[in-house]
Write a protein that holds these residues in place. Structure first.
Motif, PDB file in Angstrom:
ATOM      1  N   ARG A 149       0.818  -1.220   0.000  1.00 55.43           N
ATOM      2  CA  ARG A 149       0.000   0.000   0.000  1.00 55.43           C
ATOM      3  C   ARG A 149       0.848   1.265   0.000  1.00 55.43           C
ATOM      4  O   ARG A 149       0.335   2.363   0.126  1.00 55.43           O
ATOM      5  N   CYS A 150       2.157   1.104  -0.076  1.00 55.84           N
ATOM      6  CA  CYS A 150       3.046   2.263   0.052  1.00 55.84           C
ATOM      7  C   CYS A 150       3.097   3.060  -1.248  1.00 55.84           C
ATOM      8  O   CYS A 150       3.189   2.491  -2.333  1.00 55.84           O
ATOM      9  N   ILE A 151       3.034   4.371  -1.145  1.00 58.80           N
ATOM     10  CA  ILE A 151       3.115   5.227  -2.335  1.00 58.80           C
ATOM     11  C   ILE A 151       4.418   6.030  -2.347  1.00 58.80           C
ATOM     12  O   ILE A 151       4.554   6.996  -3.089  1.00 58.80           O
ATOM     13  N   LEU A 152       5.346   5.651  -1.486  1.00 60.18           N
ATOM     14  CA  LEU A 152       6.680   6.268  -1.436  1.00 60.18           C
ATOM     15  C   LEU A 152       6.628   7.781  -1.223  1.00 60.18           C
ATOM     16  O   LEU A 152       7.390   8.534  -1.821  1.00 60.18           O
ATOM     17  N   CYS A 153       5.710   8.194  -0.366  1.00 53.64           N
ATOM     18  CA  CYS A 153       5.591   9.635  -0.097  1.00 53.64           C
ATOM     19  C   CYS A 153       6.663  10.116   0.879  1.00 53.64           C
ATOM     20  O   CYS A 153       6.850  11.303   1.068  1.00 53.64           O
ATOM     21  N   ARG A 154       7.306   9.175   1.549  1.00 58.43           N
ATOM     22  CA  ARG A 154       8.413   9.475   2.472  1.00 58.43           C
ATOM     23  C   ARG A 154       7.984  10.232   3.728  1.00 58.43           C
ATOM     24  O   ARG A 154       8.801  10.838   4.409  1.00 58.43           O
ATOM     25  N   ARG A 155       6.710  10.214   4.021  1.00 57.83           N
ATOM     26  CA  ARG A 155       6.313  10.857   5.286  1.00 57.83           C
ATOM     27  C   ARG A 155       6.875  10.068   6.471  1.00 57.83           C
ATOM     28  O   ARG A 155       7.292  10.639   7.471  1.00 57.83           O
ATOM     29  N   CYS A 156       6.866   8.730   6.350  1.00 57.64           N
ATOM     30  CA  CYS A 156       7.324   7.900   7.471  1.00 57.64           C
ATOM     31  C   CYS A 156       8.815   8.092   7.714  1.00 57.64           C
ATOM     32  O   CYS A 156       9.257   8.194   8.863  1.00 57.64           O
ATOM     33  N   VAL A 180      10.267   1.354   1.181  1.00 55.71           N
ATOM     34  CA  VAL A 180      10.588   1.798   2.542  1.00 55.71           C
ATOM     35  C   VAL A 180      11.072   0.600   3.325  1.00 55.71           C
ATOM     36  O   VAL A 180      10.441  -0.459   3.291  1.00 55.71           O
ATOM     37  N   HIS A 202       1.914   9.353  10.457  1.00 54.12           N
ATOM     38  CA  HIS A 202       2.075  10.220   9.294  1.00 54.12           C
ATOM     39  C   HIS A 202       1.760   9.510   7.978  1.00 54.12           C
ATOM     40  O   HIS A 202       1.710  10.149   6.931  1.00 54.12           O
ATOM     41  N   CYS A 203       1.594   8.200   8.006  1.00 59.48           N
ATOM     42  CA  CYS A 203       1.388   7.441   6.759  1.00 59.48           C
ATOM     43  C   CYS A 203      -0.016   7.712   6.208  1.00 59.48           C
ATOM     44  O   CYS A 203      -1.002   7.519   6.911  1.00 59.48           O
ATOM     45  N   PRO A 204      -0.125   8.136   4.940  1.00 61.19           N
ATOM     46  CA  PRO A 204      -1.456   8.506   4.423  1.00 61.19           C
ATOM     47  C   PRO A 204      -2.290   7.327   3.945  1.00 61.19           C
ATOM     48  O   PRO A 204      -3.469   7.489   3.665  1.00 61.19           O
ATOM     49  N   THR A 205      -1.695   6.149   3.818  1.00 59.83           N
ATOM     50  CA  THR A 205      -2.416   5.057   3.147  1.00 59.83           C
ATOM     51  C   THR A 205      -2.678   3.831   4.013  1.00 59.83           C
ATOM     52  O   THR A 205      -3.323   2.896   3.546  1.00 59.83           O
ATOM     53  N   ALA A 207      -0.181   1.949   4.907  1.00 58.50           N
ATOM     54  CA  ALA A 207       0.911   1.009   4.635  1.00 58.50           C
ATOM     55  C   ALA A 207       1.633   0.662   5.938  1.00 58.50           C
ATOM     56  O   ALA A 207       2.169  -0.432   6.087  1.00 58.50           O
ATOM     57  N   ILE A 208       1.657   1.604   6.865  1.00 58.18           N
ATOM     58  CA  ILE A 208       2.125   1.302   8.224  1.00 58.18           C
ATOM     59  C   ILE A 208       0.913   1.497   9.115  1.00 58.18           C
ATOM     60  O   ILE A 208       0.305   2.571   9.123  1.00 58.18           O
TER      61      ILE A 208
HETATM   62  S1  SF4 Z   1       4.312   7.111   4.897  1.00 57.80           S
HETATM   63 FE1  SF4 Z   1       3.289   5.216   4.257  1.00 57.80          FE
HETATM   64  S2  SF4 Z   1       2.882   5.494   2.083  1.00 57.80           S
HETATM   65 FE2  SF4 Z   1       4.370   7.058   2.645  1.00 57.80          FE
HETATM   66  S3  SF4 Z   1       6.383   6.144   2.196  1.00 57.80           S
HETATM   67 FE3  SF4 Z   1       5.921   5.662   4.330  1.00 57.80          FE
HETATM   68  S4  SF4 Z   1       4.916   3.660   4.305  1.00 57.80           S
HETATM   69 FE4  SF4 Z   1       4.877   4.472   2.210  1.00 57.80          FE
END
Ligand code: SF4
Ligand code: SF4
Ligand code: FES
Length: 353
Positions: A149-156, A180, A202-205, A207-208
């Motif tokens: 589910r990760c979109i590589l937004c790098r918030r995490c 990630v 902080h993860c928007p989806t 994924a975490i």
């Molecule tokens: S915050 Fe969530 S969606 Fe964004 S990079 Fe990290 S794991 Fe992926």
């Protein structure tokens, strides 16, 4: 402070130099869609959802509003047909390899990508990529990492590094293989992760996410802002509740003491509230068996026993151990009670152990 005068969708805004276009738009109640942006984190500008059209002097370009700063005399357009097309295109690329069940809303988890895809009428039809298939990392006692589910937004990664100062999560690999991960692709359990859950918050989806599943029909009926019960810091948190049950604790980024940060206990340690093992009434041990008692009964017994010990063996036979769950004022009172009432300086506190 130097100020910049800008026009955003025809509205005039006067903002300090260094303000981003996104912040300036917010100041005049104009909302711009975002995905990789989080107000708690420095901008990184990787999703391009916040693209806007800017003109200043001879400069006319599309820029990322979360990252680009205003300039004096700038004109900004946030919702032209061309911009909306660019956003839809960015979303189509994002959803191409995203799990279908996630986009269909079958996971029961909130997801900013799904909300935006619905808003822009984006489906997986235009670009069909291979859906990502990563094994789940369930090694953490409190969180699941689901890179599908990760979109590589790098918030995490930013939250772990810049908010928590732990630097556990990184972007590993390149191109299609970017993901990630902790260094050396270790399971989270084998790292110095402190289970604070800032990455999750902080993860928007999703994924975490919290390991305790939140599935339909058990959805929060209300979100109640409260204060963490674990220590006297006064961290604010949001209790997601259904009836009398706490389904989940989420960050409250407006909390003045913690700005959304929580420790592992505050974020994940709420199961005691409805645990059948929880003591809700005093108990007195009689003939080796614990029996429920009233508060008056219990306090009378404690007072009698303290008096007996002091009379028989002197005040230094007594000691008081206080708690980080109590406020400063309560801790002050407990040491006062030890010194002025019991007559001993034997005072300690669990935070020192
Ligand atoms: S915050 Fe969530 S969606 Fe964004 S990079 Fe990290 S794991 Fe992926
Ligand atoms: S739980 Fe905290 S320390 Fe662990 S990876 Fe997430 S942000 Fe970093
Ligand atoms: S929100 Fe601005 S680039 Fe992602």
């Amino acid at each position: 402070m130097a100020l910049c005068s800008v026009f955003i969708d025809g509205k005039a805004a006067l903002v300090p130099t260094g303000t981003t276009i996104l912040q300036a738009a917010g100041a005049v109640s104009i909302s711009i869609p975002t995905l990789c942006h989080h107000p708690n984190l420095p901008p990184i500008g990787v999703c391009r959802l916040c693209v806007v059209d800017v003109e200043v002097g001879d400069f006319h370009k599309q820029v990322a509003a979360c990252h680009a700063e205003v300039q004096d005399g700038m004109t900004v357009r946030t919702a032209t047909p061309e911009l909306e097309r660019a956003r839809r295109f960015a979303l189509e690329l994002q959803v191409a390899d995203h799990p279908s069940e996630c986009l269909d809303g079958e996971t029961g988890e909130p997801c900013e990508l799904r909300e935006l895809a619905r808003r822009y009428g984006v489906t997986k039809q235009r670009f069909v990529g291979d859906e990502a298939r990563y094994p789940l990392d369930e090694s953490s006692p409190v969180m699941t990492i689901d890179l599908n589910r990760c979109i590589l937004c790098r918030r995490c990664t930013r939250a772990c590094s810049l908010v928590q100062g732990q630097d556990i999560l990184w972007i590993m690999g390149r191109g299609d293989e970017s993901r990630v991960s902790p260094a050396l692709s270790l399971p989270l359990r084998d790292t110095a992760c402190v289970s604070c859950g800032q990455c999750l918050a902080h993860c928007p989806t999703g994924a975490i996410r919290d390991k305790r599943p939140l599935r339909p029909p058990v959805r929060p009926e209300a979100v109640v802002t409260s204060v963490c019960p674990y220590c006297g810091c006064g961290c604010q948190l949001d209790l997601n509740v259904s009836g009398e049950q706490i389904l989940r604790v989420t960050s409250n980024f407006d909390g003045p003491a913690n700005r959304g940060s929580l420790c592992a206990k505050g974020r994940f340690g709420y199961h005691f509230v409805d645990s059948p093992d929880r003591l809700t009434r005093p108990r007195i041990r009689r003939d080796g068996r614990w029996e429920e008692a009233s508060w008056d009964e219990a306090l009378d017994l404690v007072a009698t026993r303290l008096r007996e010990i002091r009379e028989r063996q002197g005040p230094d036979a007594l000691a008081v151990l206080s708690s980080a769950k109590a406020t400063n004022e309560e801790n002050y009172l407990i040491q006062k009670f030890a010194r002025a009432v019991l007559g001993t300086n034997n005072v300690d506190h669990c935070a020192r152990l």
